[in-house]
Design a protein around this motif. Structure first.
Motif, short mmCIF file in Angstrom:
data_model
loop_
_atom_site.label_atom_id
_atom_site.label_comp_id
_atom_site.label_asym_id
_atom_site.label_seq_id
_atom_site.Cartn_x
_atom_site.Cartn_y
_atom_site.Cartn_z
N VAL A 809 0.58 -1.01 0.24
CA VAL A 809 -0.08 -0.18 -0.24
C VAL A 809 0.97 1.32 -0.59
O VAL A 809 0.27 1.86 -0.94
CB VAL A 809 -1.18 -0.29 0.97
CG1 VAL A 809 -1.56 1.75 1.41
CG2 VAL A 809 -2.33 -1.23 0.82
N LYS A 810 1.97 1.51 1.01
CA LYS A 810 2.62 2.29 0.77
C LYS A 810 4.02 2.59 -0.40
O LYS A 810 3.59 3.59 -0.97
CB LYS A 810 3.98 2.14 1.61
CG LYS A 810 3.50 2.09 3.42
CD LYS A 810 4.15 2.19 4.92
CE LYS A 810 3.95 2.66 5.62
NZ LYS A 810 5.10 2.17 6.79
N LYS A 811 3.71 1.56 -1.56
CA LYS A 811 4.26 1.91 -2.23
C LYS A 811 3.94 1.95 -3.24
O LYS A 811 3.94 2.65 -4.06
CB LYS A 811 4.49 0.04 -3.08
CG LYS A 811 5.63 -0.24 -4.14
CD LYS A 811 5.93 -1.19 -4.02
CE LYS A 811 4.97 -2.58 -4.95
NZ LYS A 811 5.17 -4.04 -4.64
N LEU A 812 2.19 1.92 -2.70
CA LEU A 812 1.40 1.96 -4.38
C LEU A 812 0.84 3.73 -3.65
O LEU A 812 -0.52 4.18 -4.41
CB LEU A 812 -0.17 2.10 -4.69
CG LEU A 812 0.45 0.36 -4.95
CD1 LEU A 812 -1.20 -0.10 -4.78
CD2 LEU A 812 1.13 0.60 -6.45
N GLY A 813 1.17 4.70 -2.80
CA GLY A 813 0.58 5.76 -2.28
C GLY A 813 -0.31 5.58 -1.53
O GLY A 813 -0.51 6.94 -1.09
N GLY A 814 -0.15 4.78 -0.55
CA GLY A 814 -1.60 5.03 -0.22
C GLY A 814 -1.49 5.22 1.63
O GLY A 814 0.38 4.89 1.77
N THR A 815 -2.21 4.58 2.32
CA THR A 815 -1.90 5.21 3.92
C THR A 815 -2.83 3.41 4.46
O THR A 815 -4.14 2.93 3.98
CB THR A 815 -2.46 5.90 4.36
OG1 THR A 815 -3.86 6.21 4.18
CG2 THR A 815 -1.64 7.30 4.17
N VAL A 816 -2.64 3.49 5.28
CA VAL A 816 -3.00 1.72 6.25
C VAL A 816 -3.70 2.63 7.88
O VAL A 816 -2.85 2.41 8.16
CB VAL A 816 -2.52 0.46 6.10
CG1 VAL A 816 -3.22 -0.86 7.15
CG2 VAL A 816 -1.71 -0.12 4.41
#
Length: 978
Positions: A809-816
């Motif tokens: 998710v971080k690699k795709l620019g997102g957050t968890v």
């Protein structure tokens, strides 16, 4: 007001005086008019003499100004003078005409330079090379003592126009001393042209009965004349000027000589002394014909009354104007005096002055405040009134020398005694003030109380000594600290080095071992970027450049290093910009994590194998259902061979079962394929990726749960959004679903919800929420939930599930974000930004559109080691009029193509074949024919990258299983319909 009344009274008196004068002129006889003309002539000569004197005095001031420009450096370097000030001096000489030349003479009498260059006497010694050197020496010494420009006569040779011979006479020489900081460097000598002075103030070329002007010397010789003067007239001039022994300031007489046109006429001769400090025997002489005076006598009677009336009117107007102007001037002067007084009183320094007798005649308010007196108490007191007794003789001597003009401006420190008796430290700047004659008339003294300043200086000295002691202590501590850090640096298990300008500068022992350097010299010669693999090099170099420039770049990341032995090692890096030897450098701290990465990869692979084992059970169950559906429909066809409707229904059901099996295989391939890099995943709609993840994990939340006697439901609220996202999210969603299933050992419901995010009305991303009814997670465990190898399942878990979720998710620019409480379930929210991506162009879905090239004619070559597939294609395409050739190996297909390459217009080939595989066959065909369309068929489509397809020059990639309708579309795209 009193001054205005006085001026008005004077104006009235002048009015009466003019009236008397007008009456006098009416009664005036010819002799009286001549007497008046004589007085007028006297006034004109006096005025001319005064103008010439002022002209000379002005040149003296100019010479003083030029002498103040002289730089000691120009004395030794005339070239510097020419570069720095020659233009300014030339302009000044033009502005003030009359100078014949300008020379600088050093203390030895030698001319160093002169202006203008054409009249320069450079190199001439005035004290040895010229006649009458004592006159020059006296002139130079007098200028040095007076410290200002002076004027002196000097004998020179000139041509007498009357006698026609050479004769010595006097000219005007000006000398200005050059001082810098009380040091005498020489004089600035200027020769004033007599004719230039005379021509400026005497009317030239006026003959035929008009006035004549002359400049006479102290021996009767003519220095200048506006026209030739006979010898007998010169005698009259000598007598008139009082050169026979009478020392008159101004004189006039009537002479009768033959001067103009050969006629014996009467002339009015008047003369006046020049008002110079040396020239009391130099005279201005004017000769005016009396016939013009007699001619004008007739006009006086008429003009006198008119002039008197006008004069009266002018006097009245001038008187009124003068009174008003004086009143205004008095007000302005009074205002200026008040401002000047206020300025002096509010200066931050004290000021007092004393006269030639040593008495104080002025003191400002600040001076009174410093000394504690009032102005009335100080005015008239002796200059030593507030001097300290111990320093009184010294101050007395200095003051006396300054009053006598033997000492100039000076700044020094001394003491003064205040009215209270307190002795204070003061800094004094004293300088003499001279009058126009150079005589000192008073001395100005500026003084400042520096008592507090000196106390602060002493405190600063004490503090400086204290600081020096502290520096010595800190230096010793720094040496000990440096030794400590050197030991830490050399014994650290981390790889530490500093690099600057692409070179290693310093490296610890662990770094030397890691890189394989055998000596420090070898390390210093090595290039930093030679140790970085080519694929990483450009990124690392760019980061280093930006870091050196002070830009914000990541400090910590993982990278690859090649050591001297050629091994590629994985390192965790930390970089910091520092100053090394006064220039920007980079401090690097590296940790070798190669073995750790290998261990993590083994753990991940073991976890995937375990997952595949669990997945196999669900897959077997799904395929048994698919095979049962196919087998059952075939048996129905055997029992009812003559029922067309049943045959169509059974064929449709068999087709659906086959497609279901193909989709299952495709999902397995997606799950098990190796990710080559960060961006090889193919984009799909978000809801389809979630559906795939649910289907792949069905074995866990449905099959295994039912075996254990529990029920787990999945409720979906998915928005049907066509925006595409990376299929890497499938693995993320699978891990989240499996974690949720494990967190509900007694069953429950997993709710999956998606929501589109809008930014300025446009698609900005998506938010996916997973909410279970499981056991929850404690706050302590939540702190470590995303760390690798941290598991809430004990020995049953690998601790990589949520770590992979966070990483992807971080690699795709997102957050968890995760929210959980023990006993109340867990809610996990993933927010993803939307990044526009191109649709997949490999051909697993029919999304390519029309063929851009020209459609071809020819046969179709089908190559596959499975005989059934080419036969089906041949039967299908032949029935539609196409010519079809088949081959069961790459070698057989190549032989068919070599026999007649122009026969074929389209080629289908399988990828995996014994002997010559599909890649090799494509390569051989491309060597012969560059433009023929080649379709590569494979069941491993998801393992083939876009780069592999481009390099092999494959036209299109086709994933098995393939429908005949798909084959029909592909053929119609590249070949003309027969």
């Amino acid at each position: 007001m009193k001054r205005s009344i006085v001026l008005l009274s004077i104006a009235i008196l002048l009015l009466f005086f003019i009236l008397l004068i007008s009456g006098h002129f009416v009664r005036k006889t010819g002799e009286d008019l001549i007497e008046s003309a004589r007085n007028k002539a006297t006034l004109k000569t006096l005025f001319a003499a005064r103008m010439i004197s002022e002209f000379v005095q002005e040149r003296l001031k100019v010479l003083d100004t030029v002498s103040s420009w002289i730089n000691p450096f120009w004395i030794t370097s005339p070239e510097a003078f020419e570069q720095d000030i020659d233009e300014n001096v030339q302009r000044l000489l033009k502005q003030y005409p009359g100078f014949e030349s300008l020379h600088f003479i050093n203390r030895k009498g030698v001319v160093l330079w002169g202006v203008p260059e054409s009249r320069s006497m450079k190199g001439v010694n005035f004290l040895t090379d010229l006649s009458n050197p004592s006159s020059y020496k006296t002139l130079f010494e007098t200028a040095r003592k007076r410290k200002r420009a002076i004027l002196s006569p000097l004998q020179v040779t000139y041509f007498d126009p009357v006698k026609g011979n050479l004769k010595k006479t006097e000219v005007m020489l000006m000398a200005a001393p050059v001082f810098r900081s009380e040091t005498y460097y020489g004089v600035l000598l200027a020769i004033l042209k007599i004719d230039a002075v005379a021509k400026r103030f005497f009317p030239l070329g006026e003959r035929e009965g008009k006035e004549l002007w002359m400049l006479a010397g102290n021996h009767g010789e003519l220095l200048f004349a506006t026209d030739a003067i006979p010898q007998e007239v010169r005698k009259e001039i000598s007598q008139c000027c009082g050169l026979s022994g009478q020392k008159t300031k101004c004189n006039s007489r009537i002479i009768q000589v033959s001067l103009i046109n050969g006629e014996n006429e009467k002339f009015l001769l008047s003369c006046s002394d020049l008002l110079l400090n040396f020239s009391k025997h130099w005279h201005v002489v004017r000769i005016y014909p009396l016939k013009f005076i007699e001619r004008e006598m007739g006009y006086w009677l008429l003009q006198t009354r008119i002039i008197s009336g006008i004069a009266i009117l002018v006097i009245v107007l001038v008187a009124v104007f003068i009174v008003g102007s004086l009143q205004r001037s008095e007000k302005k002067l009074d205002l200026m005096n008040r401002k000047y007084r206020a300025l002096l009183d509010n200066l931050f320094v004290g000021i007092f002055s004393f006269d030639h007798a040593g008495r104080i005649d002025y003191v400002n308010q600040r001076g009174c405040d410093i000394l504690g007196y009032t102005p009335e108490e100080l005015i008239g007191k002796d200059r030593l009134f507030f001097a300290w007794d111990k320093e009184r003789p010294k101050i007395e001597q200095i003051s006396r020398l300054r009053i006598e003009g033997k000492k100039g401006a000076e700044t020094y420190r001394t003491h003064m005694v205040r009215k209270s008796g307190q002795i204070i430290d003061v800094e004094i700047h004293a300088f003499p003030v001279a009058d126009a004659d150079g005589k000192v008339e008073s001395v100005r003294v500026f003084f400042t109380d520096i008592t507090r300043q000196l106390e602060m200086e002493r405190e600063i000295q004490n503090y400086t000594r204290h600081l020096e002691e502290l520096v010595q202590q800190r230096t010793q501590a720094l040496r000990e600290s440096e030794t400590l850090y050197r030991n830490i640096f050399e014994t650290s298990l981390a790889i530490i080095y500093i690099h600057q300008d692409e070179r290693f500068k310093i490296m610890n022992k662990r770094g030397m071992e890691f890189y394989g350097f055998e000596s420090e010299e070898e390390m210093l010669r090595a290039n930093v970027w030679d140790t970085v693999p080519e694929g990483e090099r450009q990124r690392r170099m760019e980061n280093a450049r930006r870091r050196i420039n002070g830009e914000d770049v990541p400090r910590q990341y993982e990278s690859l290093i090649i050591n001297k032995a050629g091994e590629i090692r994985v390192v965790a890096c930390h970089f910091q910009r520092i100053q090394y030897k006064g220039e920007a450098a980079i401090l690097a701290i590296l940790f070798d994590v190669t073995e750790k990465k290998h261990l993590e990869a083994e753990v991940v692979q073991a976890e995937k194998l375990k997952s595949m084992g669990q997945l196999a059970t669900g897959i077997a169950h799904d395929f048994n259902n698919i095979l049962f559906a196919i087998l059952g429909r075939i048996q129905l066809l055997e029992q009812n061979p003559n029922d067309p409707q049943m045959a169509l229904d059974c064929a449709e059901k068999i087709k659906q079962a086959v497609e279901q099996g193909a989709n299952t295989i495709k999902r397995i391939q997606e799950h098990t394929r190796v990710r080559r890099d960060r961006f090889t995943a193919h984009p799909l709609p978000l809801h389809q990726i979630i559906e795939d993840a649910i289907e792949i994990t069905r074995y866990a939340w449905k099959d295994q749960a039912q075996k254990q006697g529990i029920t787990i439901k999945i409720e979906k609220a998915l928005e049907d959004d066509n925006c595409l996202f990376s299929t890497e999210l499938r693995e993320v969603f699978m891990n989240v679903i499996l974690n949720a299933v494990h967190a509900m050992p007694n069953g429950g419901t997993l709710r999956i919800k998606t929501r589109s995010l809008k930014v300025n009305g446009n698609h900005g991303g998506a938010q996916i929420t997973f909410e279970d009814e499981g056991v929850g997670i404690s706050p302590e465990m939540l702190k470590h939930i995303f760390k690798p190898f941290f598991s809430t399942k004990g020995s049953e878990g690998s601790g990589l599930g949520l770590a992979i979720v966070s990483e992807v998710v971080k690699k795709l620019g997102g957050t968890v974000e995760i929210d959980s409480k023990p006993g109340k379930g867990t809610k996990l929210t993933i927010t993803l930004p939307w990044q526009p991506t191109e649709k997949d162009s490999k051909g697993w879905e029919d999304e390519r559109g029309g063929y851009a090239g020209k459609k071809r004619k020819g046969a179709i070559l089908i190559v596959d080691d499975e005989v059934a597939l080419p036969e089906i294609f041949k039967d299908f395409l032949s029935s539609r009029g196409f010519e079809v050739a088949t081959a069961t190996s790459g070698e057989e297909a190549l032989q068919l193509f070599l026999k007649n390459s122009r026969r074929f217009g389209l080629i289908f080939t399988d990828l995996g074949m014994p002997g010559m595989n599909g890649w090799q066959l494509v390569k051989k065909i491309r060597e012969i024919e560059k433009n023929i369309p080649i379709i590569l068929m494979t069941g491993w489509g998801l393992e083939i990258s876009e780069e592999d397809i481009r390099k092999a020059q494959v036209t299109e990639l086709l994933s098995k299983p393939v429908t005949l309708n798909r084959i029909k579309k592909i053929v119609s795209r590249y070949l003309e319909t027969p």
